[in-house]
Write an enzyme that holds these catalytic residues in place. Structure first.
Site, PDB file in Angstrom:
ATOM      1  N   ARG A  45      -9.177  66.650 -13.909  1.00 41.35           N
ATOM      2  CA  ARG A  45      -7.864  66.525 -13.345  1.00 41.35           C
ATOM      3  C   ARG A  45      -7.786  67.132 -11.950  1.00 41.35           C
ATOM      4  NH1 ARG A  45      -7.075  67.315 -19.088  1.00 41.35           N
ATOM      5  NH2 ARG A  45      -7.496  69.493 -18.800  1.00 41.35           N
ATOM      6  N   ASP A 103     -12.322  67.801  -6.563  1.00 37.43           N
ATOM      7  CA  ASP A 103     -11.731  69.008  -5.996  1.00 37.43           C
ATOM      8  C   ASP A 103     -12.772  69.955  -5.414  1.00 37.43           C
ATOM      9  OD1 ASP A 103     -12.740  69.581  -8.536  1.00 37.43           O
ATOM     10  OD2 ASP A 103     -10.995  70.709  -9.211  1.00 37.43           O
ATOM     11  N   ASP A 106     -19.521  72.821  -7.278  1.00 36.73           N
ATOM     12  CA  ASP A 106     -19.994  74.177  -7.550  1.00 36.73           C
ATOM     13  C   ASP A 106     -21.506  74.097  -7.793  1.00 36.73           C
ATOM     14  OD1 ASP A 106     -19.998  76.856  -8.260  1.00 36.73           O
ATOM     15  OD2 ASP A 106     -19.020  76.584 -10.169  1.00 36.73           O
TER      16      ASP A 106
HETATM   17  P1  IMP Z   1     -20.077  71.906 -11.094  1.00 37.43           P
HETATM   18  O1  IMP Z   1     -20.497  70.890 -12.115  1.00 37.43           O
HETATM   19  O2  IMP Z   1     -20.681  73.260 -11.363  1.00 37.43           O
HETATM   20  O3  IMP Z   1     -20.296  71.465  -9.674  1.00 37.43           O
HETATM   21  O4  IMP Z   1     -18.559  72.197 -11.350  1.00 37.43           O
HETATM   22  C1  IMP Z   1     -17.573  71.498 -10.815  1.00 37.43           C
HETATM   23  C2  IMP Z   1     -16.314  71.701 -11.608  1.00 37.43           C
HETATM   24  O5  IMP Z   1     -16.120  73.084 -12.006  1.00 37.43           O
HETATM   25  C3  IMP Z   1     -15.152  71.368 -10.719  1.00 37.43           C
HETATM   26  O6  IMP Z   1     -14.819  70.026 -10.834  1.00 37.43           O
HETATM   27  C4  IMP Z   1     -14.080  72.284 -11.231  1.00 37.43           C
HETATM   28  O7  IMP Z   1     -13.369  71.645 -12.271  1.00 37.43           O
HETATM   29  C5  IMP Z   1     -14.785  73.476 -11.806  1.00 37.43           C
HETATM   30  N1  IMP Z   1     -14.749  74.621 -10.869  1.00 37.43           N
HETATM   31  C6  IMP Z   1     -15.789  75.151 -10.193  1.00 37.43           C
HETATM   32  N2  IMP Z   1     -15.408  76.191  -9.453  1.00 37.43           N
HETATM   33  C7  IMP Z   1     -14.079  76.313  -9.648  1.00 37.43           C
HETATM   34  C8  IMP Z   1     -13.094  77.234  -9.118  1.00 37.43           C
HETATM   35  O8  IMP Z   1     -13.355  78.145  -8.320  1.00 37.43           O
HETATM   36  N3  IMP Z   1     -11.822  77.036  -9.557  1.00 37.43           N
HETATM   37  C9  IMP Z   1     -11.475  76.066 -10.441  1.00 37.43           C
HETATM   38  N4  IMP Z   1     -12.357  75.184 -10.945  1.00 37.43           N
HETATM   39  C10 IMP Z   1     -13.644  75.314 -10.556  1.00 37.43           C
HETATM   40 MG    MG Z   2     -13.063  69.270 -11.593  1.00 37.59          MG
END
Ligand code: IMP
Ligand code: MG
Length: 188
Positions: A45, A103, A106
């Site tokens: 979302r 959004d 990470d």
């Molecule tokens: P990744 O798969 O580790 O790149 O994570 C990405 C997802 O983790 C994003 O789409 C967010 O939903 C969540 N996420 C990562 N860091 C944050 C943060 O600082 N605040 C809120 N959601 C986060």
């Molecule tokens: Mg996300």
């Protein structure tokens, strides 16, 4: 329920700065895809607020679609690399110009999985537009074509990003004070 102010360490990106950058990204996309047609694939979302603002600065033909993904092992703030599609697109993307709207990137695990899946559907082009990039946390390289802001490794909320599913509506991006959050949770 607590207030966003109770856990705010600092405003990282204020509303005006966000809006200016989102406009620039929309204008850049409009220029890059001039005369073409786009499908925005918004990752639910967190990408919603960004998408809605971004698309209003896009002047080329565009459609929107949504996809939801969840990492195995919810509850943890770290995505595991194992990603499951919980809501899929309602349309085919074969031969379409696809821009994934997210959004924050990470570890990169989520988008890496989404890209691999969407590639199998033979889009004409596929790229990522991410509002925030926590570049220092990357575990899997993902090519981000449009980046709003590179940010430090802090937990942020607002402008689509949630804190325990709340506060997505905040017009700015704030840093969570994890100590204050912990104290609030201990009390409840
Ligand atoms: P990744 O798969 O580790 O790149 O994570 C990405 C997802 O983790 C994003 O789409 C967010 O939903 C969540 N996420 C990562 N860091 C944050 C943060 O600082 N605040 C809120 N959601 C986060
Ligand atoms: Mg996300």
């Amino acid at each position: 329920m607590y207030d966003y102010k109770d856990v705010l360490a600092e405003v990282l990106i204020d509303e005006q700065t966000l809006q200016k950058r989102v406009r620039e990204l929309g204008e850049q996309i409009s220029e890059d895809y001039k005369g073409q047609d786009i499908v925005f694939v918004c990752i639910l979302r967190g990408g919603v607020v960004f998408l809605i603002d971004l698309m209003r600065h896009v002047t080329v033909a565009n459609q929107i679609e949504f996809m939801a993904v969840s990492s195995y092992g919810t509850g943890s703030r770290k995505s595991s690399g194992q990603v499951r599609i919980t809501y899929d697109l309602n349309t085919g993307i074969e031969n379409r110009n696809v821009i994934i709207v997210e959004d924050i990137v990470d570890s990169g695990n989520t988008l890496n999985a989404v890209i691999q899946l969407l590639e199998t559907r033979n889009p004409k082009s596929l790229c990522i537009c991410a509002l925030l990039d926590k570049a220092s946390r990357r575990e899997v390289a993902v090519p981000i074509r449009y980046t709003g802001f590179v940010i430090p490794d802090k937990f942020v909320y607002g402008y689509g990003l949630d804190l325990d599913e709340y506060f997505r509506n905040l017009p700015f991006v704030g840093v969570v004070d994890l100590k204050k959050l912990e104290a609030i949770k201990l009390k409840n």
